[in-house]
Design a protein around this motif. Structure first.
Motif, PDB file in Angstrom:
ATOM      1  N   ARG A   1       0.838  -1.210   0.000  1.00  0.00           N
ATOM      2  CA  ARG A   1       0.000   0.000   0.000  1.00  0.00           C
ATOM      3  C   ARG A   1       0.870   1.257   0.000  1.00  0.00           C
ATOM      4  O   ARG A   1       0.530   2.255  -0.625  1.00  0.00           O
ATOM      5  CB  ARG A   1      -0.929   0.021   1.208  1.00  0.00           C
ATOM      6  CG  ARG A   1      -2.107  -0.921   1.077  1.00  0.00           C
ATOM      7  CD  ARG A   1      -2.946  -0.842   2.362  1.00  0.00           C
ATOM      8  NE  ARG A   1      -3.939  -1.871   2.435  1.00  0.00           N
ATOM      9  CZ  ARG A   1      -5.183  -1.738   1.987  1.00  0.00           C
ATOM     10  NH1 ARG A   1      -5.572  -0.619   1.428  1.00  0.00           N
ATOM     11  NH2 ARG A   1      -6.043  -2.736   2.104  1.00  0.00           N
TER      12      ARG A   1
ATOM     13  N   THR B   1      -2.012   3.617  -5.568  1.00  0.00           N
ATOM     14  CA  THR B   1      -3.143   3.618  -6.502  1.00  0.00           C
ATOM     15  C   THR B   1      -3.276   2.281  -7.221  1.00  0.00           C
ATOM     16  O   THR B   1      -4.385   1.800  -7.446  1.00  0.00           O
ATOM     17  CB  THR B   1      -3.013   4.746  -7.539  1.00  0.00           C
ATOM     18  OG1 THR B   1      -1.740   4.647  -8.175  1.00  0.00           O
ATOM     19  CG2 THR B   1      -3.133   6.102  -6.877  1.00  0.00           C
TER      20      THR B   1
ATOM     21  N   ASN C   1      -5.244  -0.907  -5.432  1.00  0.00           N
ATOM     22  CA  ASN C   1      -6.702  -0.959  -5.295  1.00  0.00           C
ATOM     23  C   ASN C   1      -7.354  -1.999  -6.199  1.00  0.00           C
ATOM     24  O   ASN C   1      -8.403  -2.536  -5.853  1.00  0.00           O
ATOM     25  CB  ASN C   1      -7.320   0.412  -5.552  1.00  0.00           C
ATOM     26  CG  ASN C   1      -6.998   1.378  -4.434  1.00  0.00           C
ATOM     27  OD1 ASN C   1      -6.789   0.976  -3.304  1.00  0.00           O
ATOM     28  ND2 ASN C   1      -6.942   2.654  -4.753  1.00  0.00           N
ATOM     29  N   THR C   2      -6.759  -2.306  -7.322  1.00  0.00           N
ATOM     30  CA  THR C   2      -7.343  -3.303  -8.228  1.00  0.00           C
ATOM     31  C   THR C   2      -7.192  -4.721  -7.699  1.00  0.00           C
ATOM     32  O   THR C   2      -7.812  -5.637  -8.222  1.00  0.00           O
ATOM     33  CB  THR C   2      -6.708  -3.220  -9.633  1.00  0.00           C
ATOM     34  OG1 THR C   2      -5.300  -3.461  -9.517  1.00  0.00           O
ATOM     35  CG2 THR C   2      -6.936  -1.863 -10.255  1.00  0.00           C
TER      36      THR C   2
ATOM     37  N   LEU D   1      -7.560  -5.586  -4.291  1.00  0.00           N
ATOM     38  CA  LEU D   1      -8.113  -5.721  -2.946  1.00  0.00           C
ATOM     39  C   LEU D   1      -9.288  -6.695  -2.890  1.00  0.00           C
ATOM     40  O   LEU D   1     -10.052  -6.823  -3.839  1.00  0.00           O
ATOM     41  CB  LEU D   1      -8.563  -4.360  -2.419  1.00  0.00           C
ATOM     42  CG  LEU D   1      -7.471  -3.315  -2.231  1.00  0.00           C
ATOM     43  CD1 LEU D   1      -8.082  -2.018  -1.723  1.00  0.00           C
ATOM     44  CD2 LEU D   1      -6.384  -3.815  -1.297  1.00  0.00           C
TER      45      LEU D   1
ATOM     46  N   GLU E   1     -11.698  -4.324   1.344  1.00  0.00           N
ATOM     47  CA  GLU E   1     -10.684  -3.372   1.791  1.00  0.00           C
ATOM     48  C   GLU E   1      -9.351  -4.055   2.093  1.00  0.00           C
ATOM     49  O   GLU E   1      -8.416  -3.414   2.551  1.00  0.00           O
ATOM     50  CB  GLU E   1     -11.172  -2.640   3.044  1.00  0.00           C
ATOM     51  CG  GLU E   1     -12.331  -1.696   2.795  1.00  0.00           C
ATOM     52  CD  GLU E   1     -11.932  -0.546   1.878  1.00  0.00           C
ATOM     53  OE1 GLU E   1     -10.864   0.053   2.101  1.00  0.00           O
ATOM     54  OE2 GLU E   1     -12.690  -0.257   0.942  1.00  0.00           O
TER      55      GLU E   1
ATOM     56  N   PHE F   1      -5.966  -6.592   1.187  1.00  0.00           N
ATOM     57  CA  PHE F   1      -5.124  -7.074   0.095  1.00  0.00           C
ATOM     58  C   PHE F   1      -5.134  -8.595   0.035  1.00  0.00           C
ATOM     59  O   PHE F   1      -5.236  -9.183  -1.024  1.00  0.00           O
ATOM     60  CB  PHE F   1      -3.688  -6.560   0.246  1.00  0.00           C
ATOM     61  CG  PHE F   1      -2.806  -7.003  -0.884  1.00  0.00           C
ATOM     62  CD1 PHE F   1      -2.938  -6.421  -2.138  1.00  0.00           C
ATOM     63  CD2 PHE F   1      -1.876  -7.998  -0.710  1.00  0.00           C
ATOM     64  CE1 PHE F   1      -2.151  -6.844  -3.201  1.00  0.00           C
ATOM     65  CE2 PHE F   1      -1.088  -8.425  -1.760  1.00  0.00           C
ATOM     66  CZ  PHE F   1      -1.224  -7.841  -3.007  1.00  0.00           C
TER      67      PHE F   1
END
Length: 95
Positions: free
Chosen positions: A50, A55, A58-59, A61, A64, A66
């Motif tokens: 993170r 950025t 996020n794809t 996750l 919320e 990982f």
């Protein structure tokens, strides 16, 4: 991953994976609770990813998170270590 293992008195012997999971070959002392080691590996790596890729991450996750809350661990005490390492080395690198 290697540093987390060292902090537990364990040794990361091989690391590789695919786009949706990783494979780790870890030699750890019997007094270490595997669930604590895995939890720390997931927590530290998620924080670092993170930080380094805020950025892009996020794809990947799960909501919320990982990492999935689950994991698989298998013992390879009877298998030749070279065979297990070869299996892990020949996995695709995480993307």
């Amino acid at each position: 991953m290697r540093k987390v293992c060292e902090d537990f008195g364990a040794e990361l012997r091989e690391f590789n994976g695919e786009t949706d999971h990783v494979h780790l070959l870890v030699h750890y002392p019997p007094q270490i609770a595997l669930s604590r080691l895995v939890g720390s590996l997931k927590g530290v790596s998620a924080r670092r990813l993170r930080q380094d890729f805020p950025t892009h991450i996020n794809t990947y996750l799960w909501g919320e998170h990982f990492w999935s809350p689950s994991y698989f661990a298998g013992s390879c005490g009877g298998a030749p270590l070279a065979v297990v390492k070869d299996y892990i080395e020949n996995q695709k690198r995480p993307g």
